[in-house]
Design a protein around this motif. Sequence first.
Motif, short mmCIF file in Angstrom:
data_model
loop_
_atom_site.label_atom_id
_atom_site.label_comp_id
_atom_site.label_asym_id
_atom_site.label_seq_id
_atom_site.Cartn_x
_atom_site.Cartn_y
_atom_site.Cartn_z
N LEU A 1 0.83 -1.21 0.00
CA LEU A 1 0.00 0.00 0.00
C LEU A 1 0.87 1.26 0.00
CD1 LEU A 1 -2.77 -1.25 2.47
CD2 LEU A 1 -2.92 -1.04 -0.03
N GLN A 2 2.00 1.18 0.71
CA GLN A 2 2.93 2.29 0.73
C GLN A 2 3.46 2.58 -0.68
OE1 GLN A 2 3.25 4.05 3.45
NE2 GLN A 2 4.50 5.48 2.23
N GLU B 1 3.27 5.98 -3.03
CA GLU B 1 4.43 6.59 -3.71
C GLU B 1 4.14 6.81 -5.18
OE1 GLU B 1 8.24 4.53 -3.32
OE2 GLU B 1 7.66 4.13 -1.23
N MET B 2 3.55 5.77 -5.78
CA MET B 2 3.23 5.82 -7.21
C MET B 2 2.30 6.99 -7.49
SD MET B 2 3.22 3.87 -10.11
CE MET B 2 2.17 3.23 -11.38
N ARG C 1 -10.68 -3.79 -1.71
CA ARG C 1 -11.00 -2.54 -2.41
C ARG C 1 -11.02 -1.36 -1.44
NH1 ARG C 1 -17.47 -3.47 -3.48
NH2 ARG C 1 -17.46 -1.32 -4.17
N ASP C 2 -11.43 -1.62 -0.19
CA ASP C 2 -11.53 -0.53 0.78
C ASP C 2 -10.15 0.05 1.09
OD1 ASP C 2 -14.28 -0.90 0.88
OD2 ASP C 2 -14.07 -2.46 2.43
N ILE D 1 -6.66 5.19 -0.68
CA ILE D 1 -5.52 5.84 -1.34
C ILE D 1 -5.94 6.52 -2.64
CG2 ILE D 1 -3.20 5.46 -2.29
CD1 ILE D 1 -3.07 2.98 -0.38
N VAL D 2 -6.74 5.82 -3.42
CA VAL D 2 -7.24 6.39 -4.69
C VAL D 2 -8.74 6.15 -4.77
CG1 VAL D 2 -7.01 6.49 -7.19
CG2 VAL D 2 -5.03 5.82 -5.81
N ARG D 3 -9.48 7.23 -4.80
CA ARG D 3 -10.92 7.13 -4.69
C ARG D 3 -11.61 7.11 -6.05
NH1 ARG D 3 -14.62 9.38 -0.67
NH2 ARG D 3 -16.49 8.17 -1.09
#
Length: 585
Positions: free
Chosen positions: A108-109, A113-114, A141-142, A147-149
């Motif tokens: 997830l980290q 960064e991406m 998915r949660d 991180i990206v909605r």
Amino acid sequence: MSDYIVKNAKVYTQDSSRPWAEAFAVRDGRFECVGTNEEVEAWAAAQDADGRTDSGNQSASVMDLGGKFVMPGIIDSHTHIAMSAILGGDDDDESIPMYNCKSRDEVLQKLKEMVRMHPHRLYYAMFYGQIEIMAGDPITRDDLDKIVRFRPVILMENECHSAILNSAALRYFGVRNDTEDIAPGLSRYDRDAKGRLTGMITEMTLVPILSIEKISEKQLRFGITKLLSYLISRGVTTIFDAGNMTDEDLIFKTFKAMDEEGKIPVRMFMCHMLWHPNMVGEAIDKLKEYKKKYSTPNIRFETMKMMYDGTQRIHTACMVEPYADTGTCGGTLISEEELLVFMRKLNHERIDFHLHTVGEAAMRKVMNCVEKLREEGESGGDPFRITVTCAHDEVLRPEDVDRFRELGIVANFTPSWNGGNCGSEPENMQKLLGPERGLRTLQSRTVFDTGAVVSFSSDEVELHNLDRWSPFWGMEVGMTRQDPDFGGVVYDEQADGTMAERKDGSTAPVYPPEDEKMTLEQLIEGYTINGAKQLGIDDRVGSIETGKEADFLVLSENLFETDPYRLHDVVPERVYIKGKLQSLL
Ligand SMILES: [Zn+2]
């Protein structure tokens, strides 16, 4: 006249009636007179005396190899050239590799960064490895939504058999809580106890994702050229491309155009890939259409391919005995009854059949169908005359081992997997398959020793590091069941007292069972003549024999004297296809 004569070589012929020779002649792209130096010289002199030289006085040129090792050209009998070109993307790919992530938090980290590095991407697609690190606490998915909605995120597991999608990606691909699975147990959208999508999707539900970015002919050509150059440099002279989930027309059209431009020096055997049950009805017509539209002298369409089951680690490979951790059995694309009907049609049309079968039940169903069709043939029906190949064959029931030989089914294995791969450590495999079965996978030696036709392949999709595509890499792992990549760095004391880094795989753990280690003879057989048998061309390639097409490799070292742990570094000095020297990159 002969185009040329090769002499003073150690020729490993793969011809059982004469396993070793010293010399041969090549005329019009074919071997002539394979034998001792004296035999070939006498033969050449007789040819000259007969006046069979073009100018009447010109003898064939002679290539004195000074004791070098010569072997038949290699057949990679299951690989994915175009699919790798598509998955590999452009050369300027900026994605952050996640293969080495040790935990879900690290994955997830990396995604964070991406997103920070590329805030304006329309979507984020990344690979991650070692699905087991998430076991018991999978990414959902949660987690990704936090991180990206609003833009799609696709976390593709590195075997490419499953992915985790965020909510935006599920919406983008039109997947809803009530979307039906493509094939139960196999291609599925995972849901939680309340029936809500978790984001994890498996196998063929991934196909639409592969086409999220339109592939261009330029990108395809780039990937095809890169891979073919590498494979030829490692001695591969014939390839079975085991199929593509998307863009078949564009891919075949590109191959055809490239062959017409003289850019496909190898023999390419293509197939039509079936990954959805509703493709079966039109499959034969489709393959015939491809054959008519895209065949060239080097590009052939003789084979149907079916993704019949999945993979072990995500429980989609079809088992007789349930998985130890989930109690489920995986699934197959179509039932055994449907498979029988389809295979009967293929036999009638004389179309060979190549199936992805990882689990014990998938193989058993194929075996049952072949057995029935053979019986039908013997009692007045269509004689059984197609080649059926089961590829991967990772988990095999002991009682089915002999059936490859008995039924004439080709067993295709990828030896580079025999050292295990990330996450398939014995402890993990035991959790997955049980204490005994977990230590008894990838039994290529056992099947070979029954007398079955066993062929070998690279089955790679990695475009950035090509080492694992090399058949010599496969030979090493097939012999040692140790992966050169997992060896770690070990220093040895040298004769002069200094320490030097050991560059072999001898420190990697041996992947069980140890008695599945194969011999070099078996590996060469599986990479040459047996691949030719799988493709139905063993009457013209696969060994160094008079009359066969002159595909051969010149190596500076005798493979039988090479330290098995150095095989992965072997590069042929010269590669000949149909008698013609290939220029190597
Ligand atoms: Zn494959």
